[in-house]
Design a protein around this motif. Structure first.
Motif, PDB file in Angstrom:
ATOM      1  N   GLU A 276      11.726  -4.375   5.525  1.00  0.00           N
ATOM      2  CA  GLU A 276      12.211  -4.417   6.603  1.00  0.00           C
ATOM      3  C   GLU A 276      13.550  -3.809   7.057  1.00  0.00           C
ATOM      4  OE1 GLU A 276      10.540  -6.656   8.668  1.00  0.00           O
ATOM      5  OE2 GLU A 276       9.461  -7.943   7.058  1.00  0.00           O
TER       6      GLU A 276
ATOM      7  N   ILE B  99      -4.710  -7.179   6.921  1.00  0.00           N
ATOM      8  CA  ILE B  99      -5.409  -7.441   5.609  1.00  0.00           C
ATOM      9  C   ILE B  99      -4.922  -8.797   5.080  1.00  0.00           C
ATOM     10  CG2 ILE B  99      -5.947  -6.578   3.244  1.00  0.00           C
ATOM     11  CD1 ILE B  99      -5.454  -3.894   4.417  1.00  0.00           C
TER      12      ILE B  99
ATOM     13  N   GLU C 199       2.057  -2.244  10.637  1.00  0.00           N
ATOM     14  CA  GLU C 199       1.830  -3.538  11.602  1.00  0.00           C
ATOM     15  C   GLU C 199       2.126  -4.304  10.036  1.00  0.00           C
ATOM     16  OE1 GLU C 199      -1.497  -4.428  13.710  1.00  0.00           O
ATOM     17  OE2 GLU C 199      -1.220  -2.817  15.093  1.00  0.00           O
ATOM     18  N   SER C 200       2.315  -5.730  10.502  1.00  0.00           N
ATOM     19  CA  SER C 200       2.363  -6.621   9.607  1.00  0.00           C
ATOM     20  C   SER C 200       1.071  -6.880   8.843  1.00  0.00           C
ATOM     21  CB  SER C 200       2.866  -8.038  10.200  1.00  0.00           C
ATOM     22  OG  SER C 200       2.782  -9.109   9.252  1.00  0.00           O
TER      23      SER C 200
ATOM     24  N   ARG D 185      -9.624   0.939  10.814  1.00  0.00           N
ATOM     25  CA  ARG D 185     -10.505   1.441   9.834  1.00  0.00           C
ATOM     26  C   ARG D 185     -11.546   0.298   9.502  1.00  0.00           C
ATOM     27  NH1 ARG D 185      -8.405   0.030   4.301  1.00  0.00           N
ATOM     28  NH2 ARG D 185      -6.394  -1.088   4.456  1.00  0.00           N
TER      29      ARG D 185
ATOM     30  N   THR E 126      -0.361  -4.797   6.725  1.00  0.00           N
ATOM     31  CA  THR E 126      -1.160  -3.370   6.340  1.00  0.00           C
ATOM     32  C   THR E 126      -1.169  -2.992   5.047  1.00  0.00           C
ATOM     33  OG1 THR E 126       0.496  -2.297   7.408  1.00  0.00           O
ATOM     34  CG2 THR E 126      -1.325  -2.629   8.900  1.00  0.00           C
ATOM     35  N   GLY E 127      -0.254  -3.685   4.189  1.00  0.00           N
ATOM     36  CA  GLY E 127      -0.209  -3.174   2.850  1.00  0.00           C
ATOM     37  C   GLY E 127       1.080  -2.321   2.560  1.00  0.00           C
TER      38      GLY E 127
ATOM     39  N   ASN F  77       8.132  -2.623  10.181  1.00  0.00           N
ATOM     40  CA  ASN F  77       6.742  -2.720  11.036  1.00  0.00           C
ATOM     41  C   ASN F  77       7.562  -2.656  12.678  1.00  0.00           C
ATOM     42  OD1 ASN F  77       8.061  -5.373  11.524  1.00  0.00           O
ATOM     43  ND2 ASN F  77       6.358  -6.584  10.535  1.00  0.00           N
TER      44      ASN F  77
ATOM     45  N   ILE G  42      -5.389   0.197  -4.305  1.00  0.00           N
ATOM     46  CA  ILE G  42      -5.650   0.064  -2.674  1.00  0.00           C
ATOM     47  C   ILE G  42      -7.221   0.263  -2.362  1.00  0.00           C
ATOM     48  CG2 ILE G  42      -4.918   1.045  -0.431  1.00  0.00           C
ATOM     49  CD1 ILE G  42      -2.370   1.993  -2.157  1.00  0.00           C
TER      50      ILE G  42
HETATM   51  N1  LIG Z   1      -5.800  -1.658   1.164  1.00  0.00           N
HETATM   52  C1  LIG Z   1      -5.738  -2.767   0.417  1.00  0.00           C
HETATM   53  N2  LIG Z   1      -6.552  -3.081  -0.446  1.00  0.00           N
HETATM   54  C2  LIG Z   1      -6.468  -4.351  -1.213  1.00  0.00           C
HETATM   55  N3  LIG Z   1      -5.671  -5.282  -0.598  1.00  0.00           N
HETATM   56  C3  LIG Z   1      -4.743  -4.822   0.129  1.00  0.00           C
HETATM   57  C4  LIG Z   1      -4.731  -3.947   0.901  1.00  0.00           C
HETATM   58  N4  LIG Z   1      -3.716  -3.586   1.857  1.00  0.00           N
HETATM   59  C5  LIG Z   1      -3.200  -4.853   1.781  1.00  0.00           C
HETATM   60  N5  LIG Z   1      -3.706  -5.857   0.660  1.00  0.00           N
HETATM   61  C6  LIG Z   1      -3.258  -7.159   0.488  1.00  0.00           C
HETATM   62  O1  LIG Z   1      -3.017  -7.739   1.753  1.00  0.00           O
HETATM   63  C7  LIG Z   1      -1.643  -8.372   1.640  1.00  0.00           C
HETATM   64  C8  LIG Z   1      -0.740  -7.968   2.489  1.00  0.00           C
HETATM   65  O2  LIG Z   1      -0.268  -6.743   2.106  1.00  0.00           O
HETATM   66  P1  LIG Z   1       1.479  -6.245   2.134  1.00  0.00           P
HETATM   67  O3  LIG Z   1       2.161  -7.518   1.613  1.00  0.00           O
HETATM   68  O4  LIG Z   1       1.616  -5.222   1.241  1.00  0.00           O
HETATM   69  O5  LIG Z   1       1.490  -6.109   3.487  1.00  0.00           O
HETATM   70  P2  LIG Z   1       2.951  -5.464   4.417  1.00  0.00           P
HETATM   71  O6  LIG Z   1       2.493  -4.379   4.986  1.00  0.00           O
HETATM   72  O7  LIG Z   1       4.005  -5.472   3.378  1.00  0.00           O
HETATM   73  O8  LIG Z   1       3.146  -7.013   5.263  1.00  0.00           O
HETATM   74  P3  LIG Z   1       4.277  -7.486   6.147  1.00  0.00           P
HETATM   75  O9  LIG Z   1       4.852  -6.253   7.041  1.00  0.00           O
HETATM   76  O10 LIG Z   1       4.032  -8.629   6.758  1.00  0.00           O
HETATM   77  O11 LIG Z   1       5.330  -7.674   4.934  1.00  0.00           O
HETATM   78  C9  LIG Z   1      -1.490  -8.279   0.119  1.00  0.00           C
HETATM   79  O12 LIG Z   1      -1.772  -9.548  -0.573  1.00  0.00           O
HETATM   80  C10 LIG Z   1      -2.208  -7.075  -0.175  1.00  0.00           C
HETATM   81  O13 LIG Z   1      -2.220  -7.066  -1.879  1.00  0.00           O
END
Ligand SMILES: Nc1ncnc2c1ncn2[C@@H]1O[C@H](COP(=O)(O)OP(=O)(O)OP(=O)(O)O)[C@@H](O)[C@H]1O
Ligand SMILES: [Mg+2]
Length: 489
Positions: free
Chosen positions: A247, A364, A176-177, A321, A179-180, A288, A147
């Motif tokens: 979800e 992200i 949020e959508s 951030r 955000t990782g 989310n 991360i």
């Molecule tokens: N801190 C981070 N460092 C590097 N890459 C990141 C980071 N956070 C997210 N990503 C990258 O951003 C993309 C989206 O992350 P992820 O699928 O985990 O989000 P999510 O919160 O599950 O989104 P959603 O709610 O839309 O499902 C992925 O390709 C992930 O690898």
């Protein structure tokens, strides 16, 4: 392969400061050498391979400026960070002009020290490997658990992950959508002792309501029309490992009762089955949506919520951030360089300013997509403003790191500043860093002056000993808005 520990030389005539700074750097995994003055420091530089010098300015025998000059003669790429007392900015400016990498103000802010040290070392790594190999690897500083980030909220996240990763505790990840959330869920699994067992992901929003139970718990032969054989569900597949319910907010209320029981008792039956199945599964859920609101509206059971919310992890939006954006941009450039066989090694300052100022509603994931596209379209070795999509190009440059909140200074889009025209030749990384540090210093000074004068530009100019016109020009150049433009009051 992990690099050997980086060698940092701390130079200060004050033993206490040497001790405090060395202790922090050692905790962060660096090898630290210390010297009491410039003379001693030069001796060490000649005998050891040093990656970074952090030096005080005022010292007996040979002072910080002279050390900087001589160190540069020994090793032109060696980053030198100056320590300045709070309020002695003139010295910092002179040091930056002479080629110091950056400056730190006393008393030290741990996070600032960490950020600047990591940045300086990364720049050195880049210049050392540039000729033979462009950067392919993910930077190790500023990334843990895969991360990327160094902002306070991400450092907090690392601390929570350190605590909970290798426990069987249920974790609820919100954010949020983009955000990782999934990235964090996988990181939790990978750094637990369950990492050699399965990580099973269920996207609750994608499974039709009446198939949910058999998906989660499996079914026995003849359970329903078409069930010709029996099949284990996701809970069983995750046995010994981690089950990630993504979800979770869209799981039907009737299923929530069954899920709660499975969680509380670690047992369940397959659909159409009588045998009770026990499993050892670590559960991670993500959403989310605002579960509290759904509870109020009757869409989510409160008891299940409390069962899931044992350890809540709230992921910040990218807007919260924004200081991590440069690091993420560099990470994604490296990723797509490799994937798209490109060799981009930087971002034009004006483009970086827009990337940092854009509000990133898709977080992200959106940033990643924008960089992928930009890398694909970029012809040179630097990303330019023109490689970015229109909505990002139109973003107001940010007004941090500052005491003001971002919105206070940049509520209206600012016309693209002159920066666009200024940087045409890709200068080397160190020079860029120095330029960036200079602007950071100027911004800091201006914002501090404006804070002290409650936003009065005339008074602030007087404090800074420059003309009002000069201050306004500088603010425009740095993308700072006049406090009067805020549209409030
Ligand atoms: N801190 C981070 N460092 C590097 N890459 C990141 C980071 N956070 C997210 N990503 C990258 O951003 C993309 C989206 O992350 P992820 O699928 O985990 O989000 P999510 O919160 O599950 O989104 P959603 O709610 O839309 O499902 C992925 O390709 C992930 O690898
Ligand atoms: Mg996701």
């Amino acid at each position: 392969m992990l690099p050997e520990h980086k060698q940092i030389l701390v130079v200060d005539d004050e033993p206490n400061l040497r001790r405090v700074l060395s202790a922090q750097l050692e905790r962060d995994g660096y090898d630290v050498h210390t010297a009491e003055d410039g003379e001693q420091a030069l001796g060490i530089l000649k005998e050891h391979h040093i990656d970074l010098v952090i030096t005080d300015l005022r010292m007996p025998r040979l002072d910080g400026m002279e050390l900087l000059r001589r160190a540069q003669k020994l090793d032109a790429e060696l980053p030198v960070v100056m320590i300045t007392a709070h309020g002695t900015v003139d010295n910092a400016v002179e040091a930056l002009k002479t080629g110091a990498f950056d400056y730190l103000t006393k008393p030290f802010d741990q996070v600032e020290v960490r950020t600047i040290v990591a940045k300086a070392l990364r720049t050195r790594d880049l210049s050392a490997t540039e000729a033979s190999r462009p950067f392919h690897e993910i930077p190790t500083e500023g990334a843990r658990y895969g991360i990327i980030g160094q902002s306070p909220s991400i450092l907090d996240l690392y601390a929570v992950l350190d605590r909970v990763a290798d426990t069987p505790t249920t974790v609820l990840i919100t954010g949020e959508s983009g955000t990782g959330k999934e990235l964090v869920a996988r990181a939790l699994h990978e750094s637990s002792s369950r990492h050699d067992k399965s990580f099973i992901k269920v996207n609750c929003a994608a499974i039709p309501k009446d198939l949910m139970e058999s998906e989660l718990f499996g079914y026995e032969r003849g359970a329903f029309t078409g069930a010709v054989g029996s099949k284990p569900g996701r809970f069983e597949l995750a046995s010994g490992g981690t089950l990630f319910l993504d979800e979770i907010g869209s799981i039907p209320v009737e299923m929530q009762v069954k899920l709660l029981r499975a969680l509380q008792e670690s047992e369940f039956e397959r659909v159409g089955g009588v045998r009770t199945i026990r499993v050892d599964v670590r559960l991670i859920a993500a959403t989310n949506s605002d579960l509290k609101k759904e509870i109020a509206q009757g869409g989510f059971r409160e008891d299940l919520y409390y069962r899931l919310n044992v350890v809540p992890i709230r992921l910040p939006s990218l807007r919260e951030r924004a200081s991590d954006i440069p690091l993420l941009v560099s990470h994604f450039i490296q990723k797509f360089n490799t994937r798209l066989k490109k060799d981009i090694d930087g971002v034009e300052p004006a483009a970086l300013a827009r990337l940092t100022g854009y509000p990133w509603p898709g977080n992200i994931r959106e940033l990643e997509n924008v960089i992928e596209r930009a890398v694909l379209f970029c012809d040179g070795d630097e990303l330019h403003l023109s490689d970015l999509p229109a909505e990002v190009r139109g973003a107001a440059p940010p007004a941090f790191p500052l005491g003001f909140s971002e919105s206070a200074l940049s509520s209206t889009p600012f016309p693209p500043p002159s920066a666009e025209a200024s940087s045409s030749s890709p200068s080397d990384g160190l020079k860029e860093q120095v330029k960036a540090a200079m602007s950071r210093l100027e911004r800091e000074l201006i914002v501090r002056a404006l804070e002290q004068t409650s936003g009065n530009v005339t008074h602030a100019a007087r404090l800074l000993k420059i003309s009002r016109k000069g201050l306004q020009l500088k603010m425009k150049e740095l993308g700072l808005r006049e406090p009067g433009d805020r549209g409030e009051v």
